[in-house]
Design an enzyme around this catalytic site. Structure first.
Site, mmCIF file in Angstrom:
data_model
loop_
_atom_site.group_PDB
_atom_site.id
_atom_site.type_symbol
_atom_site.label_atom_id
_atom_site.label_comp_id
_atom_site.label_asym_id
_atom_site.label_seq_id
_atom_site.Cartn_x
_atom_site.Cartn_y
_atom_site.Cartn_z
ATOM 1 N N ALA A 11 7.237 4.072 13.704
ATOM 2 C CA ALA A 11 8.601 3.647 14.040
ATOM 3 C C ALA A 11 8.696 2.143 14.258
ATOM 4 C CB ALA A 11 9.093 4.395 15.284
ATOM 5 N N HIS A 176 -1.693 -2.247 -5.717
ATOM 6 C CA HIS A 176 -0.764 -3.032 -4.888
ATOM 7 C C HIS A 176 -1.548 -4.142 -4.202
ATOM 8 C CE1 HIS A 176 2.770 -3.978 -2.637
ATOM 9 N NE2 HIS A 176 2.291 -3.573 -1.476
#
Length: 319
Positions: A11, A176
């Site tokens: 979060a 990536h």
């Protein structure tokens, strides 16, 4: 019809932005999970209070309990240690493998049928670890990388050419990281290839080379500027685009770190690496596209870099 459930594991900045975008796009009810006490609950309450303003009617709640992942339709994982100035994605490997083990087991026990998107770096290795620990099938797990890298490529091209970014179609394949492969051959501006723009003198080759280089180091550029964290607006937008394609069966073809089968792109083993991928209600399906010999060579370098990191990860697990 029951509303979809989107769970965001982690979060922090990306997780909070993911939650906000999911609400604005009305994708479903949102659960924010984090190990930090109180933080996901506080963010969830803040986000919930945006609903009357945004004109949406969805539930948002925070939790520290993996049981709240139960019956999730989509799980987006951002948990892990973020990059800091001077830190490469690869430096994160040992720490974030342990995080993926905990998260993977939480998914396995509570929502094994969810569609899982991994954003944690180093991405190609973390999505591999997350599958290992969660047991999610190949078609239901994918890493967010190419959508973000391609967005950076498109942004830099649009800025250089002074055109709408919506007119720029540009793709990035491979891992990536620093070995990613921006595809100059198949990228175009309003249907005109970059190669043609160079031939016509509308884009100088040295400028294109500089844009390719900047795309490869795009994440590091933001880390250096922020000094206290890494990018989160664009990564969250990329993750939501992928989730939306799954939830709405859009069948979008997006560059993602999918499980690519041996034989595709010259692979001698199955490997999570960035390739064009269809995302539908059935999950992900890697697609093989024609690339130039130079791009194929560059892709092989990127594949080898991912494989080398996977070996390091395997050695860490064996200790």
């Amino acid at each position: 019809m029951a509303r979809k459930k989107i769970t965001l594991v982690g979060a922090g900045n990306i997780g909070g932005t993911l939650a906000h975008l999911a609400l604005i796009k009305q994708l479903g009810d949102v659960v924010l999970f984090d190990i930090a006490q109180g933080m996901p609950n506080g963010k969830a309450l803040d986000l919930l209070q945006t609903c009357p303003i945004e004109g949406v009617d969805f539930k948002v709640r925070g939790t520290n309990d993996y049981k709240d992942l139960e019956n999730s339709d989509v799980v987006i994982v951002t948990a892990g240690v973020p990059r800091k100035p001077g830190m490469s994605r690869d430096d994160l490997l040992g720490i974030n493998i342990k995080v993926m083990q905990t998260v993977g087991e939480g998914i396995k026990h509570n929502c094994p049928n969810a569609f899982v998107i991994c954003i944690t770096n180093p991405l190609d290795i973390m999505v591999n670890m997350l599958q290992k620990f969660s047991g999610v099938p190949d078609n239901k797990i994918v890493g967010m990388a190419g959508v973000l890298d391609s967005a950076r490529f498109r942004t830099f091209l649009a800025d250089e050419l002074n055109v709408s970014v919506q007119q720029v179609q540009a793709y990035v394949m491979g891992g990536h990281g620093d070995t990613m492969v921006p595809l100059t051959k198949m990228s175009n501006v309003a249907g005109v290839s970059l190669e043609q723009l160079v031939k016509e003198g509308k884009l100088k080759q040295e400028r294109l080379d500089a844009i390719v280089s900047r795309t490869r180091s795009g994440g590091g550029e933001i880390v250096a500027l922020l000094k206290t964290g890494s990018a989160y607006y664009a990564p969250a937008a990329a993750g939501i685009q992928m989730a939306e394609s799954f939830l709405k069966d859009k069948k979008m073809i997006l560059p993602c770190a999918a499980k690519v089968k041996a034989g595709m792109y010259g692979l001698d083993e199955d490997l999570f690496v960035g390739v064009p991928t269809e995302i539908s209600a059935n999950g992900v399906r890697p697609i093989e596209v024609e690339i130039s010999d130079k791009e194929r060579e560059q892709l092989q370098v990127s594949i080898n870099a991912v494989k080398d990191l996977n070996k390091v990860a395997a050695e860490i697990l064996a200790k």
